[in-house]
Every structure is written in structure tokens, then in C-alpha cells.
Design a protein around this motif. Structure first.
Motif, short mmCIF file in Angstrom:
data_model
loop_
_atom_site.label_atom_id
_atom_site.label_comp_id
_atom_site.label_asym_id
_atom_site.label_seq_id
_atom_site.Cartn_x
_atom_site.Cartn_y
_atom_site.Cartn_z
N GLY A 90 153.50 31.09 105.87
CA GLY A 90 153.06 29.93 105.52
C GLY A 90 152.11 29.88 105.20
N ILE A 91 151.19 30.48 105.71
CA ILE A 91 149.83 30.99 105.85
C ILE A 91 150.14 31.12 104.41
CG2 ILE A 91 147.76 32.30 105.96
CD1 ILE A 91 149.02 33.03 108.44
N GLU A 92 148.98 30.08 103.20
CA GLU A 92 148.56 29.44 102.20
C GLU A 92 146.97 30.55 101.47
OE1 GLU A 92 149.15 28.47 98.24
OE2 GLU A 92 150.95 28.79 99.88
N GLU A 93 146.47 30.12 101.95
CA GLU A 93 144.81 30.68 102.00
C GLU A 93 143.80 31.14 103.24
OE1 GLU A 93 141.99 27.83 100.38
OE2 GLU A 93 143.62 26.42 100.30
N ASN B 32 137.26 36.58 109.30
CA ASN B 32 138.54 35.53 108.16
C ASN B 32 139.21 34.19 109.09
OD1 ASN B 32 139.16 37.88 106.38
ND2 ASN B 32 140.45 38.54 108.11
N LEU B 33 139.28 32.88 108.32
CA LEU B 33 139.72 32.12 108.69
C LEU B 33 141.23 31.93 108.02
CD1 LEU B 33 136.46 29.63 109.27
CD2 LEU B 33 137.79 30.98 110.93
N TYR B 34 142.15 31.33 108.56
CA TYR B 34 143.51 31.50 108.03
C TYR B 34 144.54 29.98 107.62
CZ TYR B 34 143.39 35.72 108.63
OH TYR B 34 142.78 37.48 108.70
N ARG B 35 144.44 29.32 106.57
CA ARG B 35 144.84 27.91 106.65
C ARG B 35 145.96 27.50 105.78
NH1 ARG B 35 141.04 23.96 105.63
NH2 ARG B 35 142.19 21.79 105.84
N HIS B 36 147.08 27.49 106.77
CA HIS B 36 148.77 27.19 106.68
C HIS B 36 149.15 26.03 105.59
CE1 HIS B 36 150.48 29.39 109.79
NE2 HIS B 36 149.58 29.10 110.25
N GLY B 37 150.24 26.20 104.33
CA GLY B 37 149.65 25.27 102.97
C GLY B 37 150.21 24.02 103.93
N SER B 38 150.98 23.36 105.14
CA SER B 38 151.13 21.90 105.76
C SER B 38 149.58 21.60 105.81
CB SER B 38 151.80 22.21 106.60
OG SER B 38 151.52 23.18 107.82
N GLU B 39 148.61 22.12 106.01
CA GLU B 39 147.02 22.10 106.13
C GLU B 39 146.66 21.24 105.03
OE1 GLU B 39 146.23 24.31 110.56
OE2 GLU B 39 146.32 25.16 108.62
N GLY B 40 146.87 21.91 104.37
CA GLY B 40 145.92 21.89 102.55
C GLY B 40 145.10 22.56 102.29
N SER B 41 144.04 22.73 101.18
CA SER B 41 143.36 23.18 100.76
C SER B 41 142.12 23.06 102.13
CB SER B 41 143.41 23.53 99.31
OG SER B 41 144.21 23.97 98.74
N PHE B 42 140.83 25.12 102.05
CA PHE B 42 139.74 24.37 102.13
C PHE B 42 139.11 23.69 101.26
CE2 PHE B 42 140.67 28.39 104.06
CZ PHE B 42 140.62 28.03 105.67
#
Length: 258
Positions: free
Chosen positions: A126-129, A146-156
């Protein structure tokens, strides 16, 4: 779309004093996640050294409900050689990563052309970015934060990207300082350090390290080189520690180590 920008070594940002004070401590990763959240929201971070033929994980942390996710991803990343398909890393390597420069990269799951990598590290988790800071250190190795963002959290957001770019030079130096302190702590002699910590729990991790090293007879220049900080910082930490301990001379430390 993968994007990579370069910033000079002199670029600045907030000094992150709270994070700097936590260098060398056991809770550094949690402080890092909490402090960084003021500027960039992320569920996971990792710090890698991209040696050849295999990269190494220097440290990682997570505030996600699955705390082991980042380590499972690392296991696959290193085992299957996914660094050779990382669009941020390969883009910078093609352009030529210069020493004493910091690079910022951003990539989305859809940017990963190598399907096993995209599926194993991104789609299955589910990691998107991923937002990365890269720095070439002495000896030619590349350090990748590295920092990681899940799709449910929206984009940076643009604000987060700008903040990360401004913070990256200071942040990378703090991370390197933390690792140096942890390594130094292993060499310092845990017994002496723990004796001082038990007697003076108000001492910070940096103050403890300075006290133990100067008690071993090191010069201030030697302490600075060992801990990767300025000599003036060593003296400031010494003064603060001595004030907390109620002493004036370095040889008085030995009385607490018997």
C-alpha cells in the motif's frame, strides 16, 4: 513521475535542536519521526548505505501499525537487488552524483518499471510514494534517506517537498552524527557510561559521551573527532555536564566511576 533535484552543501533549514539533542540515544528513531512530522508526514523512514555489490541498512523506524513492514521491505529490496531498479537512485547515478552535494528525489509506485520491485515493495504494502535525500560521503558511498507515504495518506505536498529540501543537509548530518555516537558508545565502555547515567540521569547522551571520553584522557580535539562534532561543541557539552554534576575539573569524573 520520478523527479530529482540537487541542492548545495550549504543549503540550510531548521537546526532541529530537539533531534540533535537526541543523537546517540535509544529513542532517537521515535524522536526523528515525531520531529520530522512538523514538516513532512510519513509512516516510515529508512537510512541506507548503497555499497556495492550489496546495500546496507543503517537504521529504520516506523509509526505504522505494522512496525516490521519497513524491515520486510528492506529484506526483499536487498535480497533481490531492487536498488538496481530504483528510479531515484538510478537517475542520480546516471547524472553523476558529485561529492558534497545533496540530492532530493521523489518517486511514485507507478514510476517503478520493474514489476517485481513495484509489486513487492509498493503494491503489496500500500506504499504509494517515496521521498529520498541522497548524499555522497567520503569513500564514494551513497547514503540514501527515505520517507514513505501510503496511498491512503495522499501525496507529499509542495510545502512538504520544500521543507524536506531545506532540511536535508542538516538532517543528514544529524543522522550521521547519531550513528557515530552509537558507534562511539559501543567503544566507550558501557559500564562507565551507565555509571554516570545512573548517578546523573539528567545528562544527555552527548554529555555522557563527552564526559567518558575526556575521563579516558582524550583531548577536546580528539573527542570532537571521535564524536563527529566541533571542538567548541565539545566544550559547551562539557560545561553543561560539569554544571549538572557539580564539578569543575575532568579528573573529578573518576570519582563517579569507581
Amino acid at each position: 513521475m520520478t523527479t530529482v533535484t540537487r541542492i548545495s552543501e550549504s543549503a540550510g533549514g531548521d537546526p532541529l535542536s530537539t533531534l540533535a539533542a537526541a543523537m546517540g540515544s535509544d529513542n532517537f528513531s521515535q524522536v526523528l519521526m515525531d520531529r520530522l512530522g512538523h514538516w513532512v508526514l510519513s509512516q516510515h523512514f529508512s537510512l541506507m548505505r548503497m555499497d556495492q555489490p550489496l546495500p546496507s541498512m543503517l537504521m529504520a523506524g516506523s509509526c505504522y501499525h505494522d512496525r516490521n513492514l519497513v524491515w520486510r521491505c528492506w529484506r526483499d529490496y536487498s535480497h533481490f537487488g531492487y536498488q538496481n531498479h530504483d528510479p531515484i537512485l538510478t537517475s542520480v547515478q546516471r547524472a553523476g552524483l558529485r561529492a558534497n552535494r545533496f540530492y532530493i528525489g521523489r518517486a511514485c509506485a507507478r514510476d517503478i518499471r520493474f514489476r517485481p520491485y513495484r509489486q513487492g515493495i509498493y503494491e503489496n504494502t500500500g506504499i504509494e510514494e517515496k521521498l529520498s535525500g541522497l548524499h555522497r560521503i567520503d569513500g564514494g558511498a551513497t547514503v540514501l534517506f527515505n520517507l514513505y507515504r501510503h496511498g491512503s495518506e495522499g501525496s507529499f505536498s509542495d510545502r512538504e517537498l520544500s521543507a524536506f529540501e531545506a532540511l536535508c543537509p542538516a538532517l543528514m548530518k544529524i543522522l550521521q552524527g547519531h550513528l557515530a555516537l552509537r558507534e562511539a558508545r559501543d567503544v566507550l565502555g558501557g559500564d562507565d557510561r551507565e555509571k554516570l547515567r545512573a548517578r546523573f540521569p539528567e545528562l544527555t547522551g552527548q554529555e555522557l559521551n563527552v564526559c567518558v571520553l575526556i575521563a579516558q584522557g582524550m583531548t577536546y580535539a580528539g573527542v570532537a573527532a571521535t564524536l563527529g562534532i566541533k571542538e567548541s561543541t565539545v566544550k559547551t557539552l562539557r560545561n553543561r555536564a560539569f554544571a549538572r554534576m557539580g564539578i569543575n575539573f575532568r579528573n573529578q569524573i573518576h570519582g563517579f566511576l569507581r
